[in-house]
Motif scaffolding. Structure first.
Motif, PDB file in Angstrom:
ATOM      1  N   LYS A 163       0.872  -1.176   0.000  1.00 14.60           N
ATOM      2  CA  LYS A 163       0.000   0.000   0.000  1.00 14.60           C
ATOM      3  C   LYS A 163       0.904   1.217   0.000  1.00 14.60           C
ATOM      4  O   LYS A 163       2.120   1.102   0.222  1.00 14.60           O
ATOM      5  CB  LYS A 163      -0.927  -0.011   1.219  1.00 14.60           C
ATOM      6  CG  LYS A 163      -0.207  -0.050   2.553  1.00 14.60           C
ATOM      7  CD  LYS A 163      -1.184  -0.229   3.693  1.00 14.60           C
ATOM      8  CE  LYS A 163      -0.441  -0.364   5.013  1.00 14.60           C
ATOM      9  NZ  LYS A 163      -1.350  -0.632   6.112  1.00 14.60           N
ATOM     10  N   PRO A 164       0.354   2.399  -0.271  1.00 12.47           N
ATOM     11  CA  PRO A 164       1.208   3.594  -0.380  1.00 12.47           C
ATOM     12  C   PRO A 164       2.108   3.836   0.822  1.00 12.47           C
ATOM     13  O   PRO A 164       3.275   4.204   0.654  1.00 12.47           O
ATOM     14  CB  PRO A 164       0.205   4.728  -0.566  1.00 12.47           C
ATOM     15  CG  PRO A 164      -0.968   4.077  -1.214  1.00 12.47           C
ATOM     16  CD  PRO A 164      -1.040   2.703  -0.595  1.00 12.47           C
TER      17      PRO A 164
ATOM     18  N   TRP B 211      -6.517  -1.680  -0.596  1.00  7.93           N
ATOM     19  CA  TRP B 211      -5.506  -1.964  -1.616  1.00  7.93           C
ATOM     20  C   TRP B 211      -5.302  -3.464  -1.802  1.00  7.93           C
ATOM     21  O   TRP B 211      -4.565  -3.878  -2.678  1.00  7.93           O
ATOM     22  CB  TRP B 211      -4.163  -1.317  -1.246  1.00  7.93           C
ATOM     23  CG  TRP B 211      -4.160   0.158  -1.464  1.00  7.93           C
ATOM     24  CD1 TRP B 211      -3.936   0.806  -2.648  1.00  7.93           C
ATOM     25  CD2 TRP B 211      -4.394   1.174  -0.501  1.00  7.93           C
ATOM     26  NE1 TRP B 211      -4.026   2.163  -2.476  1.00  7.93           N
ATOM     27  CE2 TRP B 211      -4.308   2.425  -1.149  1.00  7.93           C
ATOM     28  CE3 TRP B 211      -4.680   1.159   0.864  1.00  7.93           C
ATOM     29  CZ2 TRP B 211      -4.483   3.628  -0.500  1.00  7.93           C
ATOM     30  CZ3 TRP B 211      -4.867   2.354   1.513  1.00  7.93           C
ATOM     31  CH2 TRP B 211      -4.767   3.581   0.823  1.00  7.93           C
TER      32      TRP B 211
ATOM     33  N   SER C 190      -2.401  -5.065  -5.680  1.00 13.07           N
ATOM     34  CA  SER C 190      -2.146  -3.939  -4.778  1.00 13.07           C
ATOM     35  C   SER C 190      -1.374  -2.828  -5.483  1.00 13.07           C
ATOM     36  O   SER C 190      -1.696  -1.653  -5.334  1.00 13.07           O
ATOM     37  CB  SER C 190      -1.375  -4.412  -3.544  1.00 13.07           C
ATOM     38  OG  SER C 190      -2.145  -5.343  -2.823  1.00 13.07           O
TER      39      SER C 190
ATOM     40  N   CYS D 257      -3.665  -0.899  -7.665  1.00 12.84           N
ATOM     41  CA  CYS D 257      -4.465   0.068  -6.894  1.00 12.84           C
ATOM     42  C   CYS D 257      -3.652   1.319  -6.578  1.00 12.84           C
ATOM     43  O   CYS D 257      -4.184   2.438  -6.632  1.00 12.84           O
ATOM     44  CB  CYS D 257      -4.965  -0.571  -5.602  1.00 12.84           C
ATOM     45  SG  CYS D 257      -6.304  -1.756  -5.827  1.00 12.84           S
ATOM     46  N   ILE D 258      -2.395   1.139  -6.259  1.00 15.76           N
ATOM     47  CA  ILE D 258      -1.530   2.291  -5.960  1.00 15.76           C
ATOM     48  C   ILE D 258      -1.370   3.150  -7.210  1.00 15.76           C
ATOM     49  O   ILE D 258      -1.476   4.385  -7.148  1.00 15.76           O
ATOM     50  CB  ILE D 258      -0.167   1.810  -5.427  1.00 15.76           C
ATOM     51  CG1 ILE D 258      -0.343   1.165  -4.051  1.00 15.76           C
ATOM     52  CG2 ILE D 258       0.835   2.959  -5.368  1.00 15.76           C
ATOM     53  CD1 ILE D 258       0.858   0.369  -3.573  1.00 15.76           C
TER      54      ILE D 258
ATOM     55  N   ASP E 255      -4.522   5.072  -7.864  1.00 21.05           N
ATOM     56  CA  ASP E 255      -4.595   6.240  -6.982  1.00 21.05           C
ATOM     57  C   ASP E 255      -3.740   7.390  -7.513  1.00 21.05           C
ATOM     58  O   ASP E 255      -4.165   8.543  -7.519  1.00 21.05           O
ATOM     59  CB  ASP E 255      -4.114   5.897  -5.571  1.00 21.05           C
ATOM     60  CG  ASP E 255      -5.155   5.179  -4.743  1.00 21.05           C
ATOM     61  OD1 ASP E 255      -6.268   4.944  -5.241  1.00 21.05           O
ATOM     62  OD2 ASP E 255      -4.844   4.853  -3.588  1.00 21.05           O
TER      63      ASP E 255
ATOM     64  N   ARG F 132     -11.530   1.540  -5.305  1.00 20.06           N
ATOM     65  CA  ARG F 132     -10.677   0.364  -5.059  1.00 20.06           C
ATOM     66  C   ARG F 132     -11.511  -0.814  -4.565  1.00 20.06           C
ATOM     67  O   ARG F 132     -11.283  -1.955  -4.959  1.00 20.06           O
ATOM     68  CB  ARG F 132      -9.586   0.694  -4.039  1.00 20.06           C
ATOM     69  CG  ARG F 132      -8.488   1.588  -4.577  1.00 20.06           C
ATOM     70  CD  ARG F 132      -7.329   1.696  -3.605  1.00 20.06           C
ATOM     71  NE  ARG F 132      -7.685   2.139  -2.280  1.00 20.06           N
ATOM     72  CZ  ARG F 132      -7.705   3.414  -1.865  1.00 20.06           C
ATOM     73  NH1 ARG F 132      -7.395   4.390  -2.696  1.00 20.06           N
ATOM     74  NH2 ARG F 132      -8.018   3.707  -0.622  1.00 20.06           N
TER      75      ARG F 132
END
Length: 156
Positions: A27-28, A69, A87, A90-91, A94, A110
């Motif tokens: 994730k971020p 995510w 994942s 998804c990042i 974003d 997401r």
């Protein structure tokens, strides 16, 4: 810049995957910028933690936003290298949509694409309409990364 960071994260994932290590919590906040043009993956302890189902259930209930995510199968305690790809997708989603989606809209997107992959189409169309740099590249890449079925998802 985005392509440079993406390349570094992909290199790190490729290395981990060659060692049969799945990050499991990409994730971020687990991508640390160590300089203006260099990043590192962090929180590899999740690879160990998330092999214990009871501990995972506790973490999954702690903060569902943080789990947005995660790949659809990861929510059911099924992890593979393809879950890391989801994942990362998804990042990227974003990053390329942050100019027109706020944080809650991005989280809902997401979550929704886990069961409605067609929901990605409108965002990709908006990206192209707003002339987001490399929109065509991301429009080709993201649907391959964000396939709900792991076997249909691309690999590193």
């Amino acid at each position: 810049w985005l392509q440079n960071m993406l390349g570094q994260v992909l290199d790190a994932l490729e290395y981990l995957h060659q060692l049969d290590i799945i990050h499991r919590n990409l994730k971020p906040s687990n991508i640390a910028l160590v300089s203006s043009n260099h990043c590192k993956l962090q929180d590899l302890s999740s690879e160990v933690l998330m092999t214990h189902k009871a501990k995972w259930n506790i973490r999954a209930e702690e903060d569902p936003v943080q789990k947005s995510w995660m790949a659809p199968e990861a929510l059911n305690f099924s992890f593979s290298k393809k879950a890391d790809i989801w994942s990362l997708g998804c990042i990227i989603l974003d990053m390329v949509s942050c100019s027109f989606l706020d944080a809650s809209e991005a989280m809902l997107l997401r979550k929704s694409i886990r069961s409605l992959p067609g929901g990605l189409r409108s965002v990709l169309s908006t990206m192209e309409g707003r002339r987001i740099p490399q929109a065509k590249t991301f429009s080709a890449l993201l649907p391959q990364m964000l396939q709900p079925e792991p076997s249909e998802r691309i690999a590193v």
